[in-house]
Enzyme design. Structure first.
Site, mmCIF file in Angstrom:
data_model
loop_
_atom_site.group_PDB
_atom_site.id
_atom_site.type_symbol
_atom_site.label_atom_id
_atom_site.label_comp_id
_atom_site.label_asym_id
_atom_site.label_seq_id
_atom_site.Cartn_x
_atom_site.Cartn_y
_atom_site.Cartn_z
ATOM 1 N N HIS A 17 54.830 101.967 11.443
ATOM 2 C CA HIS A 17 54.881 103.623 10.369
ATOM 3 C C HIS A 17 52.907 103.010 9.714
ATOM 4 O O HIS A 17 52.687 104.126 10.119
ATOM 5 C CB HIS A 17 55.531 102.375 9.461
ATOM 6 C CG HIS A 17 56.764 102.508 8.827
ATOM 7 N ND1 HIS A 17 57.225 101.375 9.118
ATOM 8 C CD2 HIS A 17 57.933 103.812 9.550
ATOM 9 C CE1 HIS A 17 58.821 101.944 8.874
ATOM 10 N NE2 HIS A 17 58.759 102.983 8.585
ATOM 11 N N LYS A 41 71.597 103.823 -0.653
ATOM 12 C CA LYS A 41 71.450 103.205 0.504
ATOM 13 C C LYS A 41 71.516 102.018 0.396
ATOM 14 O O LYS A 41 70.217 101.790 -0.421
ATOM 15 C CB LYS A 41 70.603 103.926 1.539
ATOM 16 C CG LYS A 41 70.302 103.750 2.850
ATOM 17 C CD LYS A 41 69.644 104.631 3.195
ATOM 18 C CE LYS A 41 69.064 103.709 4.720
ATOM 19 N NZ LYS A 41 68.164 104.979 5.482
ATOM 20 N N ARG A 90 58.976 108.705 18.150
ATOM 21 C CA ARG A 90 58.942 107.926 19.347
ATOM 22 C C ARG A 90 59.974 107.796 20.057
ATOM 23 O O ARG A 90 59.441 107.641 21.158
ATOM 24 C CB ARG A 90 60.107 106.827 18.093
ATOM 25 C CG ARG A 90 59.416 106.031 17.449
ATOM 26 C CD ARG A 90 60.477 104.721 16.868
ATOM 27 N NE ARG A 90 61.451 105.502 16.124
ATOM 28 C CZ ARG A 90 62.605 105.362 14.906
ATOM 29 N NH1 ARG A 90 62.676 104.118 14.824
ATOM 30 N NH2 ARG A 90 63.680 106.096 14.940
ATOM 31 N N SER A 127 62.691 99.418 11.207
ATOM 32 C CA SER A 127 63.326 98.984 10.486
ATOM 33 C C SER A 127 64.211 97.772 10.488
ATOM 34 O O SER A 127 64.297 96.833 9.695
ATOM 35 C CB SER A 127 62.878 99.159 8.820
ATOM 36 O OG SER A 127 61.583 100.428 8.648
HETATM 37 O O1 PNS Z 1 62.738 106.159 6.761
HETATM 38 P P1 PNS Z 1 63.795 107.237 6.895
HETATM 39 O O2 PNS Z 1 64.467 106.832 6.153
HETATM 40 O O3 PNS Z 1 64.231 108.320 8.203
HETATM 41 O O4 PNS Z 1 63.678 108.634 5.803
HETATM 42 C C1 PNS Z 1 63.753 109.889 5.351
HETATM 43 C C2 PNS Z 1 63.358 110.117 4.672
HETATM 44 C C3 PNS Z 1 62.921 110.531 3.893
HETATM 45 C C4 PNS Z 1 61.862 111.475 5.449
HETATM 46 C C5 PNS Z 1 64.418 112.008 4.046
HETATM 47 O O5 PNS Z 1 66.038 111.674 4.344
HETATM 48 C C6 PNS Z 1 63.893 113.024 3.443
HETATM 49 O O6 PNS Z 1 62.978 113.086 3.209
HETATM 50 N N1 PNS Z 1 64.815 112.390 1.894
HETATM 51 C C7 PNS Z 1 64.706 113.324 0.469
HETATM 52 C C8 PNS Z 1 65.689 114.369 0.423
HETATM 53 C C9 PNS Z 1 65.772 115.674 0.830
HETATM 54 O O7 PNS Z 1 64.436 116.233 1.059
HETATM 55 N N2 PNS Z 1 66.955 116.243 2.136
HETATM 56 C C10 PNS Z 1 66.981 117.298 3.024
HETATM 57 C C11 PNS Z 1 65.394 117.296 4.158
HETATM 58 S S1 PNS Z 1 65.801 118.293 5.497
#
Ligand code: PNS
Length: 160
Positions: A17, A41, A90, A127
């Site tokens: 990150h 979560k 990745r 993570s």
């Molecule tokens: O580190 P992660 O858990 O892979 O991050 C995922 C994240 C936070 C980027 C994604 O889940 C997100 O943007 N969540 C916010 C809710 C949202 O906007 N959902 C629609 C995505 S198109």
């Protein structure tokens, strides 16, 4: 001002990150690292702890700030004057889901997504794997910042 968001769960932040955040900070005037508040979560660290660790490990970048958000990422972008998201890729396996989110965010609010290929040194990092390795006593030094390594140890000892 050209501002970009780097969103995620960051439970906890890894060197992968930080690599993406640091490279984005060289391309944009400001990078907003946005930690998702997701009450459904189960996480190892609280949002406050994740924000604290991220703030500490990105302190050397003058143009990075750490925020938290809930709800839609596009709403966070609108509220913060942000028109682009930066994501690290990745491997090909990341691509399918990331592309779907990128296209949805563009469809919802014309938010652009820029993909940065991860540093090969960290392309196997996640993570979840870090938590698993640390849980069973494996050595995660060099994969996460020292402060994160120490906090993992403390948290996992508390849970024992
Ligand atoms: O580190 P992660 O858990 O892979 O991050 C995922 C994240 C936070 C980027 C994604 O889940 C997100 O943007 N969540 C916010 C809710 C949202 O906007 N959902 C629609 C995505 S198109």
């Amino acid at each position: 001002m050209r501002r970009v968001v780097c969103p995620g769960s960051f439970d906890p932040v890894t060197n992968g990150h930080i690599d993406i955040i640091g490279r984005a900070s060289g391309l944009y005037d400001e990078v907003v690292v946005a930690v998702l508040i997701n009450i459904t979560k189960k996480s190892l660290f609280t949002v406050d702890e994740r924000v604290q660790m991220l703030s500490e490990v990105t302190a050397s970048y003058g143009n990075v700030r750490v925020e938290r958000f809930h709800g839609l990422l596009v709403d966070f972008c609108a509220a913060n004057g942000i028109s682009a998201v930066v994501k690290g890729l990745r491997a090909v396996s990341d691509f399918e889901y990331e592309m779907q989110m990128a296209q949805m965010n563009y469809r919802l609010a014309k938010i652009e997504t820029l993909f940065m290929t991860s540093n090969p040194l960290y392309s196997f990092l996640s993570s979840s794997l870090i938590k698993e390795i640390a849980k069973y006593g494996g050595d995660v030094s060099g994969l996460v910042p020292e402060v994160v390594r120490a906090e993992l140890q403390v948290r996992l000892n508390e849970l024992e």
